[in-house]
Each structure stands twice: as C-alpha cells, then as structure tokens.
Design a protein around this motif. Structure first.
Motif, PDB file in Angstrom:
ATOM      1  N   GLU A  41      21.506 -30.100  34.205  1.00  4.67           N
ATOM      2  CA  GLU A  41      21.192 -28.663  34.159  1.00  4.67           C
ATOM      3  C   GLU A  41      22.217 -27.910  33.321  1.00  4.67           C
ATOM      4  OE1 GLU A  41      18.547 -26.948  35.522  1.00  4.67           O
ATOM      5  OE2 GLU A  41      17.711 -28.930  35.918  1.00  4.67           O
ATOM      6  N   THR A  42      23.493 -28.236  33.546  1.00  6.80           N
ATOM      7  CA  THR A  42      24.580 -27.564  32.831  1.00  6.80           C
ATOM      8  C   THR A  42      25.626 -28.590  32.409  1.00  6.80           C
ATOM      9  OG1 THR A  42      25.828 -27.170  34.857  1.00  6.80           O
ATOM     10  CG2 THR A  42      24.331 -25.416  34.150  1.00  6.80           C
ATOM     11  N   CYS A  43      26.474 -28.189  31.515  1.00  4.73           N
ATOM     12  CA  CYS A  43      27.615 -29.012  31.103  1.00  4.73           C
ATOM     13  C   CYS A  43      28.707 -28.846  32.144  1.00  4.73           C
ATOM     14  CB  CYS A  43      28.103 -28.565  29.725  1.00  4.73           C
ATOM     15  SG  CYS A  43      29.588 -29.430  29.158  1.00  4.73           S
ATOM     16  N   SER A  44      29.210 -29.937  32.680  1.00  9.85           N
ATOM     17  CA  SER A  44      30.257 -29.834  33.701  1.00  9.85           C
ATOM     18  C   SER A  44      31.599 -29.418  33.099  1.00  9.85           C
ATOM     19  CB  SER A  44      30.401 -31.159  34.445  1.00  9.85           C
ATOM     20  OG  SER A  44      30.873 -32.164  33.569  1.00  9.85           O
ATOM     21  N   HIS A  45      31.727 -29.517  31.789  1.00  6.36           N
ATOM     22  CA  HIS A  45      32.979 -29.142  31.139  1.00  6.36           C
ATOM     23  C   HIS A  45      33.047 -27.648  30.833  1.00  6.36           C
ATOM     24  CE1 HIS A  45      35.856 -28.788  27.743  1.00  6.36           C
ATOM     25  NE2 HIS A  45      36.542 -29.623  28.503  1.00  6.36           N
ATOM     26  N   CYS A  46      31.989 -27.093  30.222  1.00 11.29           N
ATOM     27  CA  CYS A  46      32.034 -25.690  29.807  1.00 11.29           C
ATOM     28  C   CYS A  46      31.024 -24.804  30.524  1.00 11.29           C
ATOM     29  CB  CYS A  46      31.833 -25.570  28.296  1.00 11.29           C
ATOM     30  SG  CYS A  46      30.164 -25.990  27.730  1.00 11.29           S
ATOM     31  N   GLY A  47      30.103 -25.394  31.299  1.00  7.82           N
ATOM     32  CA  GLY A  47      29.149 -24.612  32.062  1.00  7.82           C
ATOM     33  C   GLY A  47      27.920 -24.147  31.287  1.00  7.82           C
ATOM     34  N   THR A  48      27.722 -24.639  30.078  1.00  9.73           N
ATOM     35  CA  THR A  48      26.567 -24.242  29.278  1.00  9.73           C
ATOM     36  C   THR A  48      25.281 -24.710  29.928  1.00  9.73           C
ATOM     37  OG1 THR A  48      27.853 -24.341  27.238  1.00  9.73           O
ATOM     38  CG2 THR A  48      25.476 -24.483  27.015  1.00  9.73           C
ATOM     39  N   ARG A  49      24.321 -23.811  30.071  1.00 10.31           N
ATOM     40  CA  ARG A  49      23.000 -24.176  30.574  1.00 10.31           C
ATOM     41  C   ARG A  49      22.182 -24.698  29.409  1.00 10.31           C
ATOM     42  NH1 ARG A  49      19.756 -20.217  34.098  1.00 10.31           N
ATOM     43  NH2 ARG A  49      18.381 -21.873  33.456  1.00 10.31           N
ATOM     44  N   TYR A  50      21.548 -25.850  29.599  1.00 14.06           N
ATOM     45  CA  TYR A  50      20.784 -26.459  28.518  1.00 14.06           C
ATOM     46  C   TYR A  50      19.381 -25.879  28.391  1.00 14.06           C
ATOM     47  CZ  TYR A  50      24.595 -29.799  28.562  1.00 14.06           C
ATOM     48  OH  TYR A  50      25.827 -30.372  28.523  1.00 14.06           O
ATOM     49  N   LYS A  51      18.762 -25.562  29.500  1.00 14.16           N
ATOM     50  CA  LYS A  51      17.434 -24.942  29.447  1.00 14.16           C
ATOM     51  C   LYS A  51      17.637 -23.434  29.398  1.00 14.16           C
ATOM     52  CE  LYS A  51      14.931 -28.616  31.683  1.00 14.16           C
ATOM     53  NZ  LYS A  51      14.061 -29.021  32.770  1.00 14.16           N
ATOM     54  N   ILE A  52      17.599 -22.892  28.211  1.00 18.63           N
ATOM     55  CA  ILE A  52      17.842 -21.470  28.010  1.00 18.63           C
ATOM     56  C   ILE A  52      16.786 -20.641  28.730  1.00 18.63           C
ATOM     57  CG2 ILE A  52      17.980 -19.665  26.256  1.00 18.63           C
ATOM     58  CD1 ILE A  52      19.005 -21.835  24.328  1.00 18.63           C
ATOM     59  N   GLU A  53      15.566 -21.114  28.732  1.00 17.58           N
ATOM     60  CA  GLU A  53      14.458 -20.444  29.409  1.00 17.58           C
ATOM     61  C   GLU A  53      13.459 -21.506  29.844  1.00 17.58           C
ATOM     62  OE1 GLU A  53      11.830 -19.347  25.465  1.00 17.58           O
ATOM     63  OE2 GLU A  53      13.319 -17.910  26.158  1.00 17.58           O
TER      64      GLU A  53
END
Length: 128
Positions: A41-53
């Motif tokens: 769902e997200t990057c555990s390093h930087c917290g970026t969400r992969y599914k923008i919408e």
C-alpha cells in the motif's frame, strides 16, 4: 547508467518512485503468478502511497500496449534478421511466445512506467 535517482532505475527495478529504497511489490519475482501485481500500500521507508486514487493503475493498460509492441518488434527482428527465419509463421510464433513468456514482466514494467509518470525521485527522502 542505472543510478539511483533516475526514473529508469525505478522503472527497471520496481522500487518506490520517490525514495528508490524499497520494492513496490510484495513479491520481487514477477513469475510467481499469484502475486505478480500484488503491491504494498505504501513505502515503509518514505510513506509514499502507490495507489494515488482508486483504479489508478488502469492507465497502465495503455502503457502495456506500447511495451508489448516493443517486445513483439524485438522478437520479430531477432527471429527474422539474427536467426534468419524466412517464414512469417515462424516469426508469428516467436512473437506469440515472447508476449506470453514475458507477460508478467510487461505488466510490471507498465505499472512502473505509469507510476513514474506521476511521481519523481526526492533526494531528501533518501536520507531519512
């Protein structure tokens, strides 16, 4: 050529487009077919969400058409000019075999290209 921080690095390795520190996919091997497209769902390093919408990766289908064409053209050129097959039937089977054999790779590459169109590397996140 594949330096961390370039879009090509993220596209070819399937890493987070923002920090390039973690794979976006739960399973790194695309040939484990039950998990080919399962993503974190997200990057555990930087917290970026992969599914923008919702349904974000439907756009990757358009990219996959172009990537598939590139693989098909490469298979045709290799079959026709490097192997020397004169028959179009042989070229056709080579193209079909290539597209079927590389389908998991094509699907992942398409997703990687699609997400990298909308996100860019942030060198400040790399030092977190």
């Amino acid at each position: 050529m594949l330096k961390k921080g370039s879009k090509l690095y993220s596209i070819l390795t399937g890493t987070c487009p923002k920090c390039h520190n973690e794979s976006m996919y739960k399973e790194r091997n695309p040939y484990k077919l039950n998990a080919t497209l399962k993503m974190n769902e997200t990057c555990s390093h930087c917290g970026t969400r992969y599914k923008i919408e919702p349904s974000f990766f439907y756009g990757a289908m358009y990219v996959s058409y172009g990537v598939g064409i590139a693989f098909a053209v490469a298979a045709f050129i290799i079959t026709r000019y490097f192997i020397g097959a004169d028959s179009l039937l042989v070229s056709f089977f080579a193209i079909m075999g290539t597209l079927i054999g590389f389908m998991p790779v094509i699907m992942r590459l398409s997703r990687n290209i699609w997400i990298n169109l909308f996100m860019s590397y942030d060198k400040n996140l790399d030092t977190k």
